[in-house]
Scaffold this motif. Structure first.
Motif: not given
Length: 260
Positions: A193-207
């Motif tokens: 079960r994959l949960w809690g994914a979080a990426t700082l907004p300024e680094f999203r869209g970069r893989g």
């Protein structure tokens, strides 16, 4: 359990039974599951998993009463196709606000293909410094209070125990060495079960989300999982997950009812 045994019914049952109980939360399980979240996670009560012979109005009255007994003024309810009765129409009738939608997605791990750019990496969390980096990501993304030194040590203990018993793990993602993303997984009945994914907004869209996903899948195989299950937000992670091979098994919607 092999991947072949995880058919549609297995996936839907696993999705319906999935709930999160934060440390220091309280719960009640009469008519439906209610979880009172600690202040660190914004407080309030989350409801799900309706299993009642009463009608929708009665079940919702019960949920509202229990929420007030806990001294909380906000009830958030997540719908699921297996609910009985379905509360969605009654929630809308009472003015509840539709605040979120997630897609229920699943796929055999060995059939998923995640393309990760070279500057993005994922690593299994094993140290206090990694836990501190994860918390620094979660605090702004989830709008929660930061852990103090004791809380960080407790968190490391829990992460370590889950990893060592094969129950799950936490991954930290980096871009060019900088910690900017995280996500966890729980192993149960052959599912991860994959949960809690979080990426700082300024680094999203970069893989980097894909790097965290790939590492969770890789590590989950080592813990005996064959099928990945995730509830992805329709506006963010769901399109990425679909592109790497996850299949769509329906949606769940969140409604917020303010009681003040």
């Amino acid at each position: 359990m092999s991947a072949a045994l995880h058919g549609t019914d297995d996936i839907l049952r696993a999705a319906a039974s999935w709930a999160w109980f934060p440390r220091d939360s309280e719960r009640a399980d009469d008519h439906l599951l209610l979880v009172r979240y600690p202040t660190r996670f914004g407080g309030g009560v989350r409801g799900s998993q309706v299993r009642s012979s009463s009608d929708a109005a009665t079940v919702l009255d019960h949920a509202v009463e229990r929420t007030r007994e806990w001294g909380e003024a906000r009830l958030t309810f997540w719908t699921n196709p297996s609910d009985g009765p379905d509360l969605e129409e009654e929630l809308r009738r009472r003015g509840a606000e539709h605040i979120d939608t997630v897609a229920v997605l699943a796929g055999a791990i060995d059939e998923l293909a995640v393309d990760v750019p070279p500057e993005a990496t994922g690593e299994v969390v094993r140290t206090l410094d990694q836990v501190r980096a994860v918390d620094a990501i979660n605090v702004p993304v989830w709008e929660q209070a930061p852990l103090d030194d004791e809380g960080l040590r407790v968190e490391l203990g829990e992460v370590t125990a889950r990893r060592e018993t094969g129950e799950g793990l936490r991954v930290l993602g980096r871009l060019d060495g900088q910690p900017v993303s995280t996500g966890g997984c729980t192993i149960l009945d052959g599912f991860t079960r994959l949960w809690g994914a979080a990426t700082l907004p300024e680094f999203r869209g970069r893989g980097v989300y894909r790097a965290v996903l790939a590492e969770r899948l890789r590590a989950s195989i080592g813990l005996g999982a064959t099928t990945a299950l995730v509830k992805g937000r329709v506006a963010t992670s769901a399109p990425i997950l679909t592109r790497v091979g996850f299949h769509h098994y329906g949606d769940e919607r969140a409604y917020r009812l303010d009681l003040a």
